[in-house]
Write an enzyme that holds these catalytic residues in place. Structure first.
Site, PDB file in Angstrom:
ATOM      1  N   SER A 156       0.784  -1.103  -0.140  1.00 16.75           N
ATOM      2  CA  SER A 156      -0.139   0.080   0.050  1.00 16.75           C
ATOM      3  C   SER A 156       0.956   1.290   0.157  1.00 16.75           C
ATOM      4  O   SER A 156       0.179   2.402  -0.294  1.00 16.75           O
ATOM      5  CB  SER A 156      -0.964  -0.037   1.126  1.00 16.75           C
ATOM      6  OG  SER A 156      -0.201  -0.040   2.512  1.00 16.75           O
ATOM      7  N   ASP A 382      -3.223   6.386  11.755  1.00 17.71           N
ATOM      8  CA  ASP A 382      -2.422   6.055  10.829  1.00 17.71           C
ATOM      9  C   ASP A 382      -1.105   6.854  10.638  1.00 17.71           C
ATOM     10  O   ASP A 382      -1.159   7.772   9.924  1.00 17.71           O
ATOM     11  CB  ASP A 382      -3.230   6.194   9.298  1.00 17.71           C
ATOM     12  CG  ASP A 382      -2.467   5.550   8.115  1.00 17.71           C
ATOM     13  OD1 ASP A 382      -1.351   5.132   8.361  1.00 17.71           O
ATOM     14  OD2 ASP A 382      -3.013   5.256   7.041  1.00 17.71           O
ATOM     15  N   HIS A 385       0.774   5.360   6.272  1.00 16.77           N
ATOM     16  CA  HIS A 385       0.787   5.935   5.077  1.00 16.77           C
ATOM     17  C   HIS A 385       1.104   7.449   5.032  1.00 16.77           C
ATOM     18  O   HIS A 385       1.436   8.199   6.075  1.00 16.77           O
ATOM     19  CB  HIS A 385      -0.696   5.834   4.476  1.00 16.77           C
ATOM     20  CG  HIS A 385      -0.736   4.212   4.470  1.00 16.77           C
ATOM     21  ND1 HIS A 385      -1.272   3.407   5.285  1.00 16.77           N
ATOM     22  CD2 HIS A 385      -0.598   3.308   3.374  1.00 16.77           C
ATOM     23  CE1 HIS A 385      -1.638   2.096   5.088  1.00 16.77           C
ATOM     24  NE2 HIS A 385      -0.990   1.934   3.973  1.00 16.77           N
TER      25      HIS A 385
END
Length: 414
Positions: A156, A382, A385
């Site tokens: 990702s 998060d 990312h």
């Protein structure tokens, strides 16, 4: 008597003027002869001070970095590592695009759309020591990619990089002249119709094949077989790979139950050994299946994660190196060691160190929309990312710089 003297002076003046003209003509003739001799004699070189030396990119085995090395001028060699530098706040040059320009960006990276109010994280530029990194030029990048195909393969974090590159290029073309497919999380594509080029993302967090047995749901990671999607990777002109994070997952986050190697199922194996086998499988595929005269291969280094405490409410890069994130060094060394001994040239995009300082650039709680955050009682920030616009734009800027600094200056058509 006076008239005679005057006439003599006139004669002398005229003779002197004619002599000067002859002298100038002789000097010009001598210079032309010297230039002709220099052009005919390979031992003599003529250097124009209005021209820059042609640069080249190479992989340094000692530093495991891509090194920008201008060709020597007057026997001087200047090295420049585009991954060694500092972050500079630059509100004029950044961001390179606005988030609303790219409506296809996922919620996970659309921090401002999800309610993040501070936007200073968008305005930091990476400045290398000792050389100028060319500013990303989307139109020039599209020209370099004309008629070409780029694939970005991995987890990702490489999808994060794909979203960045797709948005950078999309912002430079009319929306009607672009094709975007983002419905699937495992395959995404951007195409610029007028340039006949594409940028594709393929989900493959291990690079090797992960099978799920239908009869019992057992997950088997096949270390000596490349991902089944690999057949779709072939033919690309530029490839950007990554792996790493999924190998370090433990407990419930681990994605496999068994390893398979040489036809045998193995329940337990050192992660370093498993990754080493998988990287050799990938390297063998690169050597056997790709045309090195056509395809340029890049491998992006580990994108660092920070803990929730390290990225929540952070608005500035890390200044103290001791606070920087880390990743298991043993896994990084396996990846770098594999690349270093490969016969097929692979460019190493070493973005790890420069990214470690950017704990301010993670989505944190803004990886989800505000209403979704309010509905969920427990929500973990998060810190893996990256927001867009943001840090992955720099990764793609360094990819662009690598192409600009290439000795050929363009993607080979061979």
């Amino acid at each position: 008597m006076d008239t005679t003297i005057i006439e003599r002076w006139k004669l002398c003046t005229c003779a002197s003027f004619i002599g000067c003209i002859i002298l100038v003509l002789c000097l010009n003739q001598s210079r032309n002869s010297a230039n002709l001799s220099a052009l005919q004699n390979p031992a003599i070189s003529i250097t124009s001070f209005n021209q820059f030396p042609t640069p080249s990119i190479e992989f340094s085995a000692a530093s495991k970095l891509i090194v920008f090395r201008p060709k020597a001028v007057n026997h001087r060699e200047d090295k420049c590592n585009i991954f060694d530098g500092e972050w500079v706040y630059d509100s004029r040059a950044r961001p390179l695009y606005e988030g609303p320009q790219c409506p296809f960006l996922s919620d996970q990276v659309s921090c401002r759309r999800n309610g993040r109010s501070d936007i200073n994280y968008e305005k930091w530029s990476w400045r290398a020591k000792g050389c100028e990194i060319p500013r990303f030029n989307a139109t020039d990048m599209l020209e370099r990619l004309r008629g070409k195909r780029v694939i970005i393969v991995g987890d990702s974090l490489n999808r994060n990089q794909w979203e960045s590159l797709a948005c950078l290029l999309y912002s430079a073309v009319p929306p009607s002249r672009a094709y975007i497919e983002t419905r699937s999380s495992v395959y995404k594509v951007f195409r610029a119709k007028d340039y006949n080029c594409s940028v594709e993302f393929y989900w493959s967090p291990f690079l090797v094949q992960l099978d799920v047995k239908k009869e019992n749901g057992t997950r088997v990671l096949r270390l000596d077989k490349l991902s089944g999607e690999a057949r779709r990777w072939r033919g690309a002109d530029i490839m950007v790979f990554n792996t790493g994070h999924w190998w370090a997952h433990q407990g419930k986050l681990r994605a496999w139950d068994l390893f398979q190697y040489k036809g045998k199922l193995v329940e337990e194996m050192e992660i370093e050994s498993a990754l080493d086998i998988a990287m050799k499988t990938w390297a063998r595929w690169i050597r056997r299946k790709l045309d090195r005269n056509k395809t340029r291969v890049f491998f992006r280094s580990i994108s660092p994660s920070h803990t929730g405490e390290q990225c929540y409410n952070e608005t500035q890069p890390i200044l103290d190196e001791s606070d920087a994130a880390s990743f298991p060094k043993s896994l990084t060394e396996i990846i770098e060691g594999t690349i270093k001994v490969m016969k097929s040239p692979v460019r190493y995009l070493n973005i790890t160190n420069l990214s470690q300082y950017r704990r301010d650039a993670h989505p944190s709680i803004y990886a989800r929309k505000q209403e979704e955050r309010q509905q969920r009682k427990e929500f973990h920030p998060d810190c893996s990312h990256w927001c867009l616009p943001g840090l992955p734009d720099t990764w793609n800027g360094l990819l662009y710089a690598s192409l600009v600094f290439d000795t050929s200056g363009h993607i080979s058509d061979s």
